[in-house]
Design a protein around this motif. Structure first.
Motif, PDB file in Angstrom:
ATOM      1  N   UNK A 155      18.634  21.346  62.041  1.00 19.34           N
ATOM      2  CA  UNK A 155      18.444  22.206  60.872  1.00 19.34           C
ATOM      3  C   UNK A 155      19.320  21.719  59.721  1.00 19.34           C
ATOM      4  N   UNK A 156      20.589  21.432  60.001  1.00 25.10           N
ATOM      5  CA  UNK A 156      21.498  20.953  58.957  1.00 25.10           C
ATOM      6  C   UNK A 156      21.006  19.637  58.365  1.00 25.10           C
ATOM      7  N   UNK A 157      20.526  18.744  59.208  1.00 26.14           N
ATOM      8  CA  UNK A 157      20.006  17.454  58.743  1.00 26.14           C
ATOM      9  C   UNK A 157      18.754  17.650  57.894  1.00 26.14           C
ATOM     10  N   UNK A 158      17.852  18.502  58.356  1.00 28.65           N
ATOM     11  CA  UNK A 158      16.611  18.771  57.623  1.00 28.65           C
ATOM     12  C   UNK A 158      16.905  19.351  56.245  1.00 28.65           C
ATOM     13  N   UNK A 159      17.804  20.308  56.184  1.00 28.68           N
ATOM     14  CA  UNK A 159      18.130  20.958  54.913  1.00 28.68           C
ATOM     15  C   UNK A 159      18.885  19.993  53.996  1.00 28.68           C
ATOM     16  N   UNK A 160      19.825  19.250  54.552  1.00 29.85           N
ATOM     17  CA  UNK A 160      20.624  18.326  53.738  1.00 29.85           C
ATOM     18  C   UNK A 160      19.766  17.239  53.104  1.00 29.85           C
ATOM     19  N   UNK A 161      18.766  16.752  53.847  1.00 30.74           N
ATOM     20  CA  UNK A 161      17.953  15.645  53.338  1.00 30.74           C
ATOM     21  C   UNK A 161      16.641  16.096  52.698  1.00 30.74           C
ATOM     22  N   UNK A 162      16.083  17.215  53.135  1.00 24.39           N
ATOM     23  CA  UNK A 162      14.855  17.724  52.548  1.00 24.39           C
ATOM     24  C   UNK A 162      13.634  16.847  52.735  1.00 24.39           C
ATOM     25  N   UNK A 187      25.614  24.791  52.683  1.00 22.19           N
ATOM     26  CA  UNK A 187      26.001  25.208  54.034  1.00 22.19           C
ATOM     27  C   UNK A 187      25.679  24.118  55.055  1.00 22.19           C
ATOM     28  N   UNK A 188      24.564  23.437  54.862  1.00 20.16           N
ATOM     29  CA  UNK A 188      24.191  22.334  55.760  1.00 20.16           C
ATOM     30  C   UNK A 188      25.226  21.219  55.680  1.00 20.16           C
ATOM     31  N   UNK A 189      25.597  20.856  54.471  1.00 23.51           N
ATOM     32  CA  UNK A 189      26.616  19.817  54.280  1.00 23.51           C
ATOM     33  C   UNK A 189      27.959  20.263  54.863  1.00 23.51           C
ATOM     34  N   UNK A 190      28.290  21.538  54.691  1.00 24.86           N
ATOM     35  CA  UNK A 190      29.550  22.062  55.235  1.00 24.86           C
ATOM     36  C   UNK A 190      29.548  22.007  56.761  1.00 24.86           C
ATOM     37  N   UNK A 191      28.417  22.328  57.390  1.00 22.93           N
ATOM     38  CA  UNK A 191      28.339  22.264  58.854  1.00 22.93           C
ATOM     39  C   UNK A 191      28.522  20.820  59.317  1.00 22.93           C
ATOM     40  N   UNK A 192      27.821  19.891  58.670  1.00 24.82           N
ATOM     41  CA  UNK A 192      27.945  18.475  59.037  1.00 24.82           C
ATOM     42  C   UNK A 192      29.371  17.986  58.825  1.00 24.82           C
ATOM     43  N   UNK A 193      29.975  18.372  57.724  1.00 27.03           N
ATOM     44  CA  UNK A 193      31.353  17.972  57.437  1.00 27.03           C
ATOM     45  C   UNK A 193      32.322  18.549  58.474  1.00 27.03           C
ATOM     46  N   UNK A 194      32.115  19.816  58.818  1.00 28.30           N
ATOM     47  CA  UNK A 194      32.961  20.453  59.835  1.00 28.30           C
ATOM     48  C   UNK A 194      32.851  19.769  61.186  1.00 28.30           C
ATOM     49  N   UNK A 195      31.621  19.420  61.583  1.00 26.33           N
ATOM     50  CA  UNK A 195      31.426  18.720  62.859  1.00 26.33           C
ATOM     51  C   UNK A 195      32.009  17.312  62.795  1.00 26.33           C
ATOM     52  N   UNK A 196      31.888  16.663  61.649  1.00 20.43           N
ATOM     53  CA  UNK A 196      32.457  15.329  61.452  1.00 20.43           C
ATOM     54  C   UNK A 196      33.957  15.373  61.742  1.00 20.43           C
ATOM     55  N   UNK A 197      34.624  16.382  61.214  1.00 22.92           N
ATOM     56  CA  UNK A 197      36.067  16.530  61.437  1.00 22.92           C
ATOM     57  C   UNK A 197      36.368  16.960  62.863  1.00 22.92           C
ATOM     58  N   UNK A 198      35.633  17.947  63.370  1.00 19.43           N
ATOM     59  CA  UNK A 198      35.885  18.476  64.714  1.00 19.43           C
ATOM     60  C   UNK A 198      35.712  17.403  65.786  1.00 19.43           C
ATOM     61  N   UNK A 199      34.702  16.546  65.596  1.00 16.92           N
ATOM     62  CA  UNK A 199      34.431  15.479  66.564  1.00 16.92           C
ATOM     63  C   UNK A 199      35.318  14.244  66.345  1.00 16.92           C
ATOM     64  N   UNK A 200      36.155  14.313  65.304  1.00 18.68           N
ATOM     65  CA  UNK A 200      37.067  13.212  64.964  1.00 18.68           C
ATOM     66  C   UNK A 200      36.305  11.906  64.739  1.00 18.68           C
ATOM     67  N   UNK A 201      35.252  12.005  63.930  1.00 23.08           N
ATOM     68  CA  UNK A 201      34.443  10.837  63.598  1.00 23.08           C
ATOM     69  C   UNK A 201      35.240   9.881  62.712  1.00 23.08           C
ATOM     70  N   UNK A 236      29.512   9.816  52.804  1.00 24.44           N
ATOM     71  CA  UNK A 236      28.198  10.224  52.315  1.00 24.44           C
ATOM     72  C   UNK A 236      27.505  11.068  53.380  1.00 24.44           C
ATOM     73  N   UNK A 237      26.529  11.853  52.962  1.00 23.02           N
ATOM     74  CA  UNK A 237      25.822  12.722  53.897  1.00 23.02           C
ATOM     75  C   UNK A 237      25.163  11.914  55.013  1.00 23.02           C
ATOM     76  N   UNK A 238      24.630  10.730  54.707  1.00 23.91           N
ATOM     77  CA  UNK A 238      24.012   9.908  55.761  1.00 23.91           C
ATOM     78  C   UNK A 238      25.049   9.461  56.781  1.00 23.91           C
ATOM     79  N   UNK A 239      26.259   9.132  56.304  1.00 19.14           N
ATOM     80  CA  UNK A 239      27.341   8.768  57.229  1.00 19.14           C
ATOM     81  C   UNK A 239      27.703   9.947  58.127  1.00 19.14           C
ATOM     82  N   UNK A 240      27.752  11.137  57.534  1.00 19.06           N
ATOM     83  CA  UNK A 240      28.064  12.319  58.341  1.00 19.06           C
ATOM     84  C   UNK A 240      27.004  12.527  59.409  1.00 19.06           C
TER      85      UNK A 240
END
Length: 105
Positions: free
Chosen positions: A84-91, A31-45, A55-59
């Motif tokens: 929260x998404x960053x903390x969960x994704x990276x642990x 879910x953390x990765x999905x949130x980051x991916x969704x924001x990546x797309x929404x923000x047109x990164x 990669x998750x770090x790029x996101x």
């Protein structure tokens, strides 16, 4: 484990969010990765890798960059969700997202 997420935009422009165990438990890793991916797309990164693999770090770096410093300065819901998404994704107990130098440490 309490996690500290620091987002840095330059000298004396560092924003820390503390992620509690309860906050982290509310989000699964996928879910953390999905949130980051969704924001990546929404923000047109723009992907950092010319091959298109993101990669998750790029996101994390791009979402922080394109999300903008103002969101972190305001310390609102979006900045908390990012942390929260960053903390969960990276642990990791401590994460430093250095937007200026485009590095996660």
């Amino acid at each position: 484990m309490t996690q500290h997420i620091n987002v840095v935009f330059g000298a004396e422009r560092e924003y820390e969010t503390i992620v509690s165990d309860a906050d982290a438990a509310s989000l699964a890793k996928d879910q953390a990765r999905a949130w980051l991916s969704g924001e990546f797309e929404r923000l047109e990164c723009t992907p950092s890798n010319p091959m298109g693999k993101i990669l998750v770090l790029d996101m994390i770096l791009n979402v922080a960059k394109y999300g903008g410093e103002e969101r972190f300065k305001e310390r609102g819901d979006w900045a908390k969700q990012f942390a929260v998404a960053t903390a969960v994704a990276l642990g990791r107990p401590t994460v430093r997202v250095d937007v200026q130098n485009f590095v996660v440490g």
